[in-house]
Design an enzyme around this catalytic site. Structure first.
Site, PDB file in Angstrom:
ATOM      1  N   ASN A   1      40.957  45.162  31.350  1.00  0.00           N
ATOM      2  CA  ASN A   1      40.426  43.921  31.924  1.00  0.00           C
ATOM      3  C   ASN A   1      41.564  42.950  32.199  1.00  0.00           C
ATOM      4  O   ASN A   1      42.525  42.876  31.431  1.00  0.00           O
ATOM      5  CB  ASN A   1      39.433  43.255  30.965  1.00  0.00           C
ATOM      6  CG  ASN A   1      38.125  44.022  30.900  1.00  0.00           C
ATOM      7  OD1 ASN A   1      37.850  44.872  31.744  1.00  0.00           O
ATOM      8  ND2 ASN A   1      37.339  43.725  29.891  1.00  0.00           N
TER       9      ASN A   1
ATOM     10  N   GLY B   1      42.980  50.337  34.772  1.00  0.00           N
ATOM     11  CA  GLY B   1      43.731  49.363  33.977  1.00  0.00           C
ATOM     12  C   GLY B   1      42.761  48.492  33.206  1.00  0.00           C
ATOM     13  O   GLY B   1      41.612  48.345  33.606  1.00  0.00           O
TER      14      GLY B   1
ATOM     15  N   GLU C   1      34.560  48.629  41.074  1.00  0.00           N
ATOM     16  CA  GLU C   1      33.641  49.035  39.997  1.00  0.00           C
ATOM     17  C   GLU C   1      32.197  49.187  40.468  1.00  0.00           C
ATOM     18  O   GLU C   1      31.316  48.452  40.032  1.00  0.00           O
ATOM     19  CB  GLU C   1      33.721  48.044  38.833  1.00  0.00           C
ATOM     20  CG  GLU C   1      35.095  48.081  38.178  1.00  0.00           C
ATOM     21  CD  GLU C   1      35.128  47.338  36.862  1.00  0.00           C
ATOM     22  OE1 GLU C   1      34.140  47.418  36.121  1.00  0.00           O
ATOM     23  OE2 GLU C   1      36.142  46.683  36.610  1.00  0.00           O
TER      24      GLU C   1
ATOM     25  N   GLY D   1      44.576  42.880  36.967  1.00  0.00           N
ATOM     26  CA  GLY D   1      44.930  42.490  38.344  1.00  0.00           C
ATOM     27  C   GLY D   1      44.314  43.394  39.399  1.00  0.00           C
ATOM     28  O   GLY D   1      44.677  43.316  40.578  1.00  0.00           O
ATOM     29  N   LYS D   2      43.357  44.220  39.016  1.00  0.00           N
ATOM     30  CA  LYS D   2      42.773  45.200  39.948  1.00  0.00           C
ATOM     31  C   LYS D   2      42.005  44.507  41.085  1.00  0.00           C
ATOM     32  O   LYS D   2      42.208  44.818  42.263  1.00  0.00           O
ATOM     33  CB  LYS D   2      41.832  46.160  39.180  1.00  0.00           C
ATOM     34  CG  LYS D   2      42.532  46.857  38.015  1.00  0.00           C
ATOM     35  CD  LYS D   2      41.610  47.783  37.239  1.00  0.00           C
ATOM     36  CE  LYS D   2      40.419  47.130  36.560  1.00  0.00           C
ATOM     37  NZ  LYS D   2      40.768  46.195  35.476  1.00  0.00           N
TER      38      LYS D   2
HETATM   39  N1  LIG Z   1      39.787  33.046  41.128  1.00  0.00           N
HETATM   40  C1  LIG Z   1      40.696  33.063  40.144  1.00  0.00           C
HETATM   41  N2  LIG Z   1      41.374  31.941  39.808  1.00  0.00           N
HETATM   42  C2  LIG Z   1      42.313  31.942  38.836  1.00  0.00           C
HETATM   43  N3  LIG Z   1      42.679  33.033  38.126  1.00  0.00           N
HETATM   44  C3  LIG Z   1      42.034  34.189  38.414  1.00  0.00           C
HETATM   45  C4  LIG Z   1      41.016  34.260  39.421  1.00  0.00           C
HETATM   46  N4  LIG Z   1      40.562  35.539  39.488  1.00  0.00           N
HETATM   47  C5  LIG Z   1      41.259  36.227  38.550  1.00  0.00           C
HETATM   48  N5  LIG Z   1      42.152  35.418  37.900  1.00  0.00           N
HETATM   49  C6  LIG Z   1      43.109  35.822  36.858  1.00  0.00           C
HETATM   50  O1  LIG Z   1      43.954  36.831  37.423  1.00  0.00           O
HETATM   51  C7  LIG Z   1      44.228  37.847  36.453  1.00  0.00           C
HETATM   52  C8  LIG Z   1      43.804  39.188  37.040  1.00  0.00           C
HETATM   53  O2  LIG Z   1      42.390  39.173  37.181  1.00  0.00           O
HETATM   54  P1  LIG Z   1      41.591  40.301  37.939  1.00  0.00           P
HETATM   55  O3  LIG Z   1      40.209  39.799  38.116  1.00  0.00           O
HETATM   56  O4  LIG Z   1      42.343  40.706  39.134  1.00  0.00           O
HETATM   57  O5  LIG Z   1      41.636  41.480  36.869  1.00  0.00           O
HETATM   58  P2  LIG Z   1      40.830  42.870  36.853  1.00  0.00           P
HETATM   59  O6  LIG Z   1      41.847  43.915  36.547  1.00  0.00           O
HETATM   60  O7  LIG Z   1      40.022  43.008  38.073  1.00  0.00           O
HETATM   61  O8  LIG Z   1      39.901  42.684  35.564  1.00  0.00           O
HETATM   62  P3  LIG Z   1      38.406  43.252  35.267  1.00  0.00           P
HETATM   63  O9  LIG Z   1      38.574  44.676  34.797  1.00  0.00           O
HETATM   64  O10 LIG Z   1      37.954  42.363  34.145  1.00  0.00           O
HETATM   65  O11 LIG Z   1      37.587  43.103  36.496  1.00  0.00           O
HETATM   66  C9  LIG Z   1      43.486  37.456  35.191  1.00  0.00           C
HETATM   67  O12 LIG Z   1      44.390  36.819  34.336  1.00  0.00           O
HETATM   68  C10 LIG Z   1      42.434  36.492  35.680  1.00  0.00           C
HETATM   69  O13 LIG Z   1      42.113  35.542  34.696  1.00  0.00           O
HETATM   70 MG   LIG Z   2      38.016  43.179  38.466  1.00  0.00          MG
END
Ligand SMILES: Nc1ncnc2c1ncn2[C@@H]1O[C@H](COP(=O)(O)OP(=O)(O)OP(=O)(O)O)[C@@H](O)[C@H]1O
Ligand SMILES: [Mg+2]
Length: 286
Positions: free
Chosen positions: A40, A38, A171, A43-44
Site C-alpha cells: 500500500n 507493491g 485493482e 505509488g502504483k
Molecule cells: N491525491 C493525493 N494527494 C496527496 N498525496 C497522495 C494523493 N494520492 C496518493 N498520495 C500519496 O502518494 C503515495 C502513493 O500513493 P498511491 O495511491 O499511488 O499508492 P498505491 O501503491 O496505489 O497504494 P494502494 O495499494 O493503497 O492503492 C502515498 O504516500 C499517498 O499517500
Molecule cells: Mg492504489
C-alpha cells in the site's frame, strides 16, 4: 513499438512533503500485459495517474522528466485527448460511475455517446461488451444499486467499450470472489490477444503469475524490480517489499531448502508439475 515511455519521472502531489514517484524509467511495448505490484502507498495508482496525464494536469503538483504515450508528450497534451489512447479503470469502482444514467446499459454507453459515435454502433459495441463480461442480466438495473463485484464489472465494461489501445486497470478484482477474479483475468488475456496493452495493478499474486508477461514491483515511489513474471515472482527478496510470492514459488523454495534439486522455482501450477515431475525422473527422492 514503445507505446508508453517514462524517462526519469519524479512527481509530487501538491499536499505531499516528499516525492510520490521517484526517478521512474519505464518503457512499455505495444501489446504487453504488465502487472504492477507493491505494498500500500507504494505509488502504483500514482504511476497510472502520470500515464493518463492526471498527474499533473488534474492533481497539479510538480512533475519532472518526460512522459510519452502513443507518441504524445503527455505534459503538452490535454487529458481529453489522452482519453482516446488510455482507458483507466478506477481502484474504487464506485468512483467510475457517471452518476447521470439510470441503467447499466446507458452507463456503459455514456462514454461512446460523448464521443459522438452513431447509435447503431453504440448498441453493437455495448451488446458485445456486456456479453463478454457476463453482465447482460444487469443491463436494466440502476448503476447505484449494484453490489461491489457487479459495479467492478460495469466499470470495466464502460472502459473496454471505448476500445482504447492502452488499458490501465487499478485493482479490478478487490470486490470479486475467486471465480469473478479468474473471469476478469481471462478477459484481460483476451484483450491482450486483440493487441491491447494492459497495465494491471493487482495484489492477487497467483493470478498475476498465471497471466502477466512482465511484473513491475514498486516501493516508496520507485520501480525496484522490472522483468519477466517468472524471474520477478520467484525471488524471495519480494517478501521484504511486503508482497507475497505465488503459492507454488513458496513450495519450490521450501523444497529446495529441504535439499531437493529443483532446477527452477515454479510460479504456476503447470510449472510446478513440470519441475517436480522432472525430479522424479531424475530419481530426486520423490
Ligand atoms: N491525491 C493525493 N494527494 C496527496 N498525496 C497522495 C494523493 N494520492 C496518493 N498520495 C500519496 O502518494 C503515495 C502513493 O500513493 P498511491 O495511491 O499511488 O499508492 P498505491 O501503491 O496505489 O497504494 P494502494 O495499494 O493503497 O492503492 C502515498 O504516500 C499517498 O499517500
Ligand atoms: Mg492504489
Amino acid at each position: 513499438m514503445a507505446c508508453i515511455e517514462l524517462k526519469q519521472v519524479s512527481y509530487r502531489y501538491p499536499t505531499s512533503k516528499t516525492a510520490n514517484l521517484k526517478e521512474v524509467n519505464l518503457t512499455v511495448e505495444s501489446g504487453e500485459f504488465i502487472a504492477v505490484i507493491g505494498r500500500n502507498e507504494a505509488g502504483k495508482t500514482t504511476l497510472c495517474n502520470v500515464i493518463r496525464g492526471f498527474a499533473p494536469h488534474f492533481y497539479q503538483g510538480k512533475l519532472s522528466g518526460s512522459v510519452h504515450v502513443n507518441g504524445k508528450d503527455v505534459l503538452r497534451t490535454e487529458i481529453g485527448d489522452l482519453s482516446w489512447d488510455v482507458g483507466y479503470v478506477f481502484q474504487n469502482p464506485f468512483n467510475q460511475n457517471s452518476g447521470v444514467k439510470a441503467t447499466v446499459y446507458e452507463e456503459i454507453s455514456y462514454g461512446l455517446e460523448n464521443l459522438g459515435i452513431p447509435r447503431r454502433e453504440i448498441f453493437d459495441r455495448v451488446d458485445e461488451v456486456i456479453n463478454l463480461l457476463g453482465i447482460a442480466y444487469l443491463a436494466d438495473k440502476h448503476p447505484m444499486k449494484l453490489s461491489g463485484g457487479q459495479c467492478q464489472r460495469v466499470a470495466l465494461a464502460s472502459i473496454i467499450v471505448m476500445e482504447p489501445a492502452i488499458l490501465l486497470i487499478d485493482e479490478p478484482t478487490s470486490q470479486l470472489d475467486p471465480k469473478g477474479t479468474e473471469d476478469v483475468f481471462k478477459i484481460i488475456d483476451m484483450l491482450k490477444k486483440k493487441g491491447k496493452t494492459t497495465i494491471l495493478v493487482e495484489h492477487k499474486i497467483d493470478r498475476v503469475a498465471e497471466y502477466a508477461d512482465r511484473v513491475i514491483l514498486m516501493d516508496e515511489g520507485r520501480i525496484v524490480r522490472d522483468g519477466p513474471a517468472a524471474q520477478i515472482l520467484s525471488d524471495p527478496a519480494l517478501l521484504e517489499y511486503g508482497v507475497t510470492l505465488p503459492q507454488t514459488a513458496l513450495l519450490g523454495l521450501r523444497l529446495r531448502e529441504e535439499g531437493l534439486p529443483l532446477e527452477r522455482i515454479p510460479i504456476t501450477i503447470d510449472q510446478a508439475a513440470v519441475s517436480i515431475g522432472a525430479l522424479r525422473k531424475e530419481g530426486g527422492g520423490i
